[in-house]
Design a protein around this motif. Structure first.
Motif, PDB file in Angstrom:
ATOM      1  N   ASP B  26      17.504  10.581 -12.733  1.00 51.17           N
ATOM      2  CA  ASP B  26      16.828  11.483 -11.782  1.00 51.17           C
ATOM      3  C   ASP B  26      15.910  12.488 -12.470  1.00 51.17           C
ATOM      4  O   ASP B  26      14.807  12.750 -12.003  1.00 51.17           O
ATOM      5  CB  ASP B  26      17.837  12.171 -10.844  1.00 51.17           C
ATOM      6  N   ASP B  27      16.350  13.054 -13.601  1.00 50.29           N
ATOM      7  CA  ASP B  27      15.476  14.034 -14.253  1.00 50.29           C
ATOM      8  C   ASP B  27      15.007  13.565 -15.636  1.00 50.29           C
ATOM      9  O   ASP B  27      14.282  14.280 -16.328  1.00 50.29           O
ATOM     10  CB  ASP B  27      16.169  15.407 -14.344  1.00 50.29           C
ATOM     11  N   GLY B  28      15.434  12.357 -16.051  1.00 48.20           N
ATOM     12  CA  GLY B  28      14.982  11.808 -17.335  1.00 48.20           C
ATOM     13  C   GLY B  28      15.617  12.476 -18.543  1.00 48.20           C
ATOM     14  O   GLY B  28      15.239  12.185 -19.674  1.00 48.20           O
ATOM     15  N   SER B  29      16.603  13.382 -18.327  1.00 53.04           N
ATOM     16  CA  SER B  29      17.197  14.078 -19.470  1.00 53.04           C
ATOM     17  C   SER B  29      18.066  13.111 -20.281  1.00 53.04           C
ATOM     18  O   SER B  29      18.566  12.115 -19.760  1.00 53.04           O
ATOM     19  CB  SER B  29      18.035  15.260 -18.997  1.00 53.04           C
ATOM     20  N   GLN B  30      18.225  13.408 -21.553  1.00 55.32           N
ATOM     21  CA  GLN B  30      18.848  12.480 -22.482  1.00 55.32           C
ATOM     22  C   GLN B  30      19.634  13.216 -23.560  1.00 55.32           C
ATOM     23  O   GLN B  30      19.244  14.302 -23.978  1.00 55.32           O
ATOM     24  CB  GLN B  30      17.733  11.691 -23.186  1.00 55.32           C
ATOM     25  N   ARG B  31      20.743  12.614 -23.997  1.00 55.68           N
ATOM     26  CA  ARG B  31      21.467  13.157 -25.144  1.00 55.68           C
ATOM     27  C   ARG B  31      22.188  12.022 -25.853  1.00 55.68           C
ATOM     28  O   ARG B  31      22.500  11.001 -25.252  1.00 55.68           O
ATOM     29  CB  ARG B  31      22.464  14.238 -24.701  1.00 55.68           C
TER      30      ARG B  31
END
Lengths: 107, 234
Positions: B26-31
């Motif tokens: 949904d927000d493209g965030s990554q870790r």
């Protein structure tokens, strides 16, 4: 040697470090008989060079094309391919499966 | 994909550390979360599950769609014995996606000429394996027929939780091997992990055919069930 998923991601890092525009395509879902498993990668640069595979050759051309747009705009895309697709005559999967491919720019 | 996250994942792989990259659609965030950090991560339990199965995949949780990219170290294949079978086995292993290493203290056997493109270590197995200890992503094949060379490697393999241990030799040879290992304190459960005679029963005759049967058995051990869990008592 046949390239593995890890070699492909190592190449993505190296290409980006060398200043090339890079997109990473990942098979995120498959239905039925699919040629490459979930987690398979295709790495594409701005010139259309690519490494790895998401379908064993069936839809790579279309993914590379979309990747060019993703590299240009930076907006990730979710692509879906299958024989039911209206463009099946061009980029469908002959094996009868369906796959979802996430394409994102490497920033 | 964030370059710093990819770098962290690639670095972990080079050092044979496991982990999972988490992407939120949904927000493209990554870790990237290393296995040692699972406990502190809100998705820790799911990440641990994915790593145990060794499978990347989509995950929907509380209405949020994630993708988990599993990073497990490439399986290693340690060949004890720079013998004829190993010469066929090493290139086959590479094609199958395994990282082969050949160990043999007999310098006449352990030469680069006999093993182009494969790391060859001309040391005793316990010395050679001290610098690169076997882990649960390691398969070990004992191929020398010589207990002086095979046994030290077998002891380390049994203690190290390798996903595959295979030993060349007749049933009689293996019975003697079992006796020696029992004398060292290994119980039946531990000894049952040894595949002997080595390889799938495909009627293999030539060294290359035996190599095919071994590769088949190694792949079966890798894929048929989840890898053995860490933390087995020595």
């Amino acid at each position: 040697m046949i390239s593995r998923e890890d070699d492909v991601l190592a190449a993505a890092e190296a290409w980006r470090e060398a200043g090339r525009g890079v997109a990473v395509a990942t098979v995120v879902e498959t239905w039925g008989s699919a040629p490459r498993p979930v987690g398979s990668h295709l790495v594409i640069d701005a010139d259309g060079d690519f490494l790895g595979s998401v379908s064993g050759g069936c839809v790579e051309g279309a993914v590379v094309e979309e990747a060019g747009e993703v590299i240009a705009t930076g907006a990730p895309r979710m692509l879906e391919f299958g024989v039911a697709d209206e463009t099946a005559w061009r980029v469908g999967l002959s094996c009868g499966g369906r796959i979802r491919v996430y394409v994102e720019r490497l920033d | 994909m964030r370059l710093d996250v990819l770098k962290a994942m690639n670095a972990a792989r080079r050092e044979r550390r496991a982990g999972v990259m988490v992407t939120r659609f949904d927000d493209g965030s990554q870790r990237f979360v290393e296995a040692s950090g699972f406990a502190a991560d809100p998705l820790g339990e799911r990440l641990d599950q994915a790593l145990r199965m060794g499978k990347s995949g989509a995950l929907a949780l509380d209405g949020v769609e994630y993708f988990l990219t599993v990073q497990a170290p490439p399986p290693r294949l340690v060949l004890i014995g720079a013998v004829h079978i190993s010469q066929a086995l090493a290139p086959m292993a590479r094609i199958a996606g395994l990282d082969p290493t050949v160990i043999d203290p007999r310098t006449a056997f352990a030469t680069p000429e006999r093993f182009p493109d494969t790391p060859v270590v001309a040391e005793w197995p316990d010395e050679a394996l001290a610098t690169a200890p076997p882990d649960r992503y390691t398969a070990i094949c004992l191929l020398t027929h010589d207990p002086k060379i095979d046994d030290p490697a077998l002891v380390l393999a049994l203690r190290a939780d390798c996903f595959y241990i295979g030993a060349l030799g007749s049933k009689k040879t293996h019975a003697k091997r079992i006796e020696r290992m029992r004398a060292l304190g290994f119980d039946d459960e531990a000894l049952a992990r040894i595949h002997a005679p080595i390889g799938l029963d495909i009627g293999a005759v030539s060294p290359a055919e035996i190599a095919v049967s071994i590769i088949g058995e190694v792949v079966a051990s890798l894929r048929r069930k989840p890898l053995r869990t860490e933390g087995r008592a020595p």
